[in-house]
Each structure stands twice: as structure tokens, then as C-alpha cells.
Design an enzyme around this catalytic site. Sequence first.
Site, PDB file in Angstrom:
ATOM      1  N   LYS A 265      85.847   3.721  40.145  1.00 23.49           N
ATOM      2  CA  LYS A 265      87.199   3.776  40.719  1.00 23.49           C
ATOM      3  C   LYS A 265      87.682   2.367  41.029  1.00 23.49           C
ATOM      4  O   LYS A 265      87.009   1.615  41.738  1.00 23.49           O
ATOM      5  CB  LYS A 265      87.164   4.609  42.006  1.00 23.49           C
ATOM      6  N   ASP A 270      94.637   0.509  48.358  1.00 26.74           N
ATOM      7  CA  ASP A 270      94.947   1.898  48.698  1.00 26.74           C
ATOM      8  C   ASP A 270      95.667   1.968  50.037  1.00 26.74           C
ATOM      9  O   ASP A 270      95.051   1.945  51.093  1.00 26.74           O
ATOM     10  CB  ASP A 270      93.655   2.726  48.756  1.00 26.74           C
ATOM     11  N   LYS A 277      98.516   5.514  55.063  1.00 29.48           N
ATOM     12  CA  LYS A 277      97.418   5.377  56.027  1.00 29.48           C
ATOM     13  C   LYS A 277      97.916   4.685  57.292  1.00 29.48           C
ATOM     14  O   LYS A 277      98.903   3.947  57.248  1.00 29.48           O
ATOM     15  CB  LYS A 277      96.304   4.503  55.418  1.00 29.48           C
ATOM     16  N   ASP A 288      88.827  -0.831  47.764  1.00 32.01           N
ATOM     17  CA  ASP A 288      88.858   0.479  47.100  1.00 32.01           C
ATOM     18  C   ASP A 288      88.671   0.379  45.579  1.00 32.01           C
ATOM     19  O   ASP A 288      88.766   1.371  44.865  1.00 32.01           O
ATOM     20  CB  ASP A 288      90.179   1.177  47.434  1.00 32.01           C
ATOM     21  N   ASP A 347      97.062  10.259  49.224  1.00 28.46           N
ATOM     22  CA  ASP A 347      95.947   9.404  49.616  1.00 28.46           C
ATOM     23  C   ASP A 347      94.629   9.862  48.971  1.00 28.46           C
ATOM     24  O   ASP A 347      93.629   9.153  49.029  1.00 28.46           O
ATOM     25  CB  ASP A 347      95.824   9.393  51.147  1.00 28.46           C
ATOM     26  N   GLU A 349      93.778   9.751  45.970  1.00 29.68           N
ATOM     27  CA  GLU A 349      94.162   9.213  44.662  1.00 29.68           C
ATOM     28  C   GLU A 349      92.963   8.897  43.777  1.00 29.68           C
ATOM     29  O   GLU A 349      93.082   8.907  42.556  1.00 29.68           O
ATOM     30  CB  GLU A 349      95.038   7.964  44.842  1.00 29.68           C
ATOM     31  N   ARG A 351      90.215  10.548  43.152  1.00 30.43           N
ATOM     32  CA  ARG A 351      89.810  11.679  42.302  1.00 30.43           C
ATOM     33  C   ARG A 351      90.803  11.909  41.166  1.00 30.43           C
ATOM     34  O   ARG A 351      90.432  12.440  40.123  1.00 30.43           O
ATOM     35  CB  ARG A 351      89.630  12.926  43.167  1.00 30.43           C
TER      36      ARG A 351
END
Length: 495
Positions: A265, A270, A277, A288, A347, A349, A351
Amino acid sequence: MKVSVATMDIKKIKAEAMVISLFEKEGTGGYKDFDKAARGLIADLVKKGNFKGKAGESLFLLPSPEIYPKRILLLGLGEKEKYTLDKMRQASAKAGQEMRSRGIKTFAMQAPGSDALKEDNKRKGQAIAEGLILGLYQFEEYKTEKKEDKMIDKVVIAARDEREAREVKKGIELGRVLAEAANFTRDLVNRPSNDKTPIMLSDEARRMAGRFGLSCEILNEAAIKRLKMGGLLGVAKGSKEPPRFIILGHNKNAKNLDTIVIIGKAITFDSGGISIKPSENMEKMKYDMSGGAAVMGAMQAAARLKIPLRIIGLIPAAENLPSGAAQKPGDIVRMHDGKTVEIISTDAEGRMILGDALSYAKSYKPKAVIDLATLTGACVIALGNDAIGMMGTDDKLKDKVKEAGELSYERVWELPLWEEYGELIKSDIADIKNVGGRPAGTITGGYFLSRFIEKTQWVHLDIAGTAWEEKGRPYKPKGATGVGIRLLSELFINW
Ligand code: BES
Ligand code: MN
Ligand code: ZN
């Protein structure tokens, strides 16, 4: 920094300083002869209780001028019964750091606490090199005044005989490759997101691939659209920075070799997107992309080690930001495999971009697929910073990953992927939804990913808790840890 091995008596090695490592309650341990030459200096300190040998303890000595060497670092190893290879890694790191902080350029040491370990000499050499190179890592790209001149030039490891020297040396070579690859990954992760957009990250991948002889293909937005990767495109929509899909290959055309696909990933930042967030700690979300950076590091190590496998690295990269163009909660996107996903939270994201990559991975007909991702905050809550969350579909592959985790001390802990968890991500109007509510957050993340895997052996590693070090530990300075490179490399070596 050079790390060499010498079969000389440690007293004869020419160096500015020397490390003497001692267990608790062991007196002068294996250094009796040495201490005699040093006129009982160390025995005296131990006897008077000035040095106890506790783990992490250190004492720097400047003995009287007639004693060689001029400087001695006493290093505590803790209880002998509890000593492990990882503690040797930590002790080596500590030795390097203590020497560097005193401006020393060359020092000699025996493998710290070697006699208490049953591992072979190669493993010991590897642990020493890893400890030294990982422990001396510093991220200085943004410091106007560099500390580099304080770097250690040379460490000499004393071995008893030629055979031991040869074996230790082999380990040092391996440890160096793994630690340098991890440090490469650390640089990428520590870098701020304004300097590692998906495009910049793909430039970095191309440069690295060229340097180490990997193949590299970068899919731009148009190519990603042609592949109908709706998850990746949806996440990227909110940012002015277009997404990239990076494909690295080692032995790419050797179809006779077993194929392993590793996927990472790479959300270069993020913010959460429209499901934004809280601002506290948001700056950390530059990490991230740790999974993607780990894949880049592991590919580099595989190339340098000439691993006899066909290894493909897939890195979906995007920035997750809110804007007038961003995807929204309630939106439904169609993924690369044709499945529809209802976005409950923008959020969740990771996956989304991984789902596309996992389904794309099938085209390589892999024997195994392993993904690494800072996927869930829930993983940090469940396992803290000492275990990678592992889920997967195949017991044999999971066992292999567990073993690699123990060897590298990047340990994994398995969570269940029972079909009951699938209930939590059922959607009323799409095939699945991207969030399963608060319960079992790490598992529902893993379960979501499993929906993009059919029969392939697959393991998912949630590295949210292990990719970033908050306080600093012996061979993990504050910041990016480079987790995953050593684990994957051990897996490749043992395949
Ligand atoms: N990148 C985060 C996960 C994360 C959180 C990693 C904290 C490291 C530290 C991920 O994209 C995310 O936001 N996950 C959500 C999932 C939720 C919306 C189902 C989370 O963990 O809150
Ligand atoms: Mn997120
Ligand atoms: Zn994320």
C-alpha cells in the site's frame, strides 16, 4: 561504513576503541585474559558495582596510557539465560551508537555474547551487521547542517579462527544487504509527502530498479483507467496528484521459477479524504506508504541477493485528500475484478487500492501473494508496536511467513479470517462495503482484501503498528522502521 572480520587476538587489532560486552553476574566473562593485560581494570569496576552488565548499560573508559586500546566501551548484555540473537542485534546497534556519539571512527569488537547463543556464525554475523547498519541510520535529508562527518568508518569483528571468520563474513554480507535495503525504505517513509507524490515515488522506483537491475513499469492514470482499477482511481480523485501503479520485477521473464507477488500500500498521504481524520497526529500519515516502500526495499534486496525466484512487486500509489472532486461516502465504485464496493468511509482507502492490486496479481499466476499495508488503526490497538497482524488463506504459507518473522524478529501474529466476519462487510446495494463497523477492525480489513483473492495462496500483513517507531529503540531510531524487508528476504531465502 566497512565491517570486516579479523582472526587476530582482539588486543592486537588496530582501532581507536574496543567493545567489551559483559553479561550480568558474569564478572569479566570471556575477557579474563584481556583484563589481565589491562591490569584488572574491568574486574575492579565490576567488583565495586560500577558496572553491572544490565541490558543496555554502557560505560566508556579511558584507561591509563600504557594500556591498549586507548578507549574501551563496556556494554551490558543483561541476563545470560535470556540472551537472544535479537539482543545481539541490539547490542551491536548500541555499540555503534555509543562509539559514534564520541566521535570514534574505527573500533573492534567480538560478537557480543556469542557463546550464549546456539545460532550458527553466519546468523551471528548477519545480526551484527544488521544491528550496526540499522542502528546507525539517521535521516538527514532536511537538515541543513549534516552530522555525516561523525559517521563510523570501520568496525572490525574479532573471530577465533579462519572458519569462524569466513562464516561471520558471509553473514555480514547478507546483513548489510538487508539493512541497507531497509534504510532505503526508511528514507522514503521518513520523507514528507510533498516530496514523495505518487509520481515522485514512481521516479524513485525507476531509479532504484535501474541501479539494481530490476525491471520497472509505471502505469499512469490512462493505463490505470484502461485496467478499470476503480478502487485506485476513486481514492486518487480528491487530489491534484494523479495515481500511479508501479510494477517491479526480479527475474521477470524466468517463468520456470516459482512466482511470488508482493504488494504494498502506498498512500503517500492519508488525510482520510471526505471522511477526514482529526488533525492531531495527522502529520504522521505520510507513513501510509510504508507497505509500498517495503516492497521497493524487498525487491532491491532480492536483486542484490540474486534470489532464484521470479518476484513481482506491485505498488498502487495515490494521495487521499478531500476536495470538490473527491469521492464521497455512499459512492459506489467498480473494482478491477468487476466487483462493486460501497464506500462507507473514504478513510478506508487502503483496501480499495489493494483490492485492485490483488486482483491484478492473478495475471502473474503466482505461487504466493503477500501484501503489506498500514491498513488499520485497530491493528495498533490490538497488537501494539511489536507484532505484525497476519491473516491469510493458506496454512503452509502462513507457517513460512511466521518462521521468517521469527528469524528477522519482525514477528507476526495471526488473526482469524472466519467467514462469519464476512457478514460485517455485506452491503445492501453493492457487492460489498468498505467498512465493517468498529468490531474486529483489522480482521474486516483483511476480510475485505480476501474477497479479491480466489484460489491463490495469500497472506496479508497489517504493519500499521510496526512501521513507525515513536520513542526510538536500539536498532530502530525514531521514525520509519523499514519493517518487512528483512521478513520478506528471509522468506525468499528459505523458499
Ligand atoms: N492508514 C490508515 C490506518 C492507520 C491508522 C495506520 C493509524 C497507521 C496508524 C487507514 O487508511 C485508515 O484510515 N483506516 C481506518 C479504517 C476505518 C475507516 C474502517 C481506521 O483504522 O480508522
Ligand atoms: Mn485511511
Ligand atoms: Zn490509510
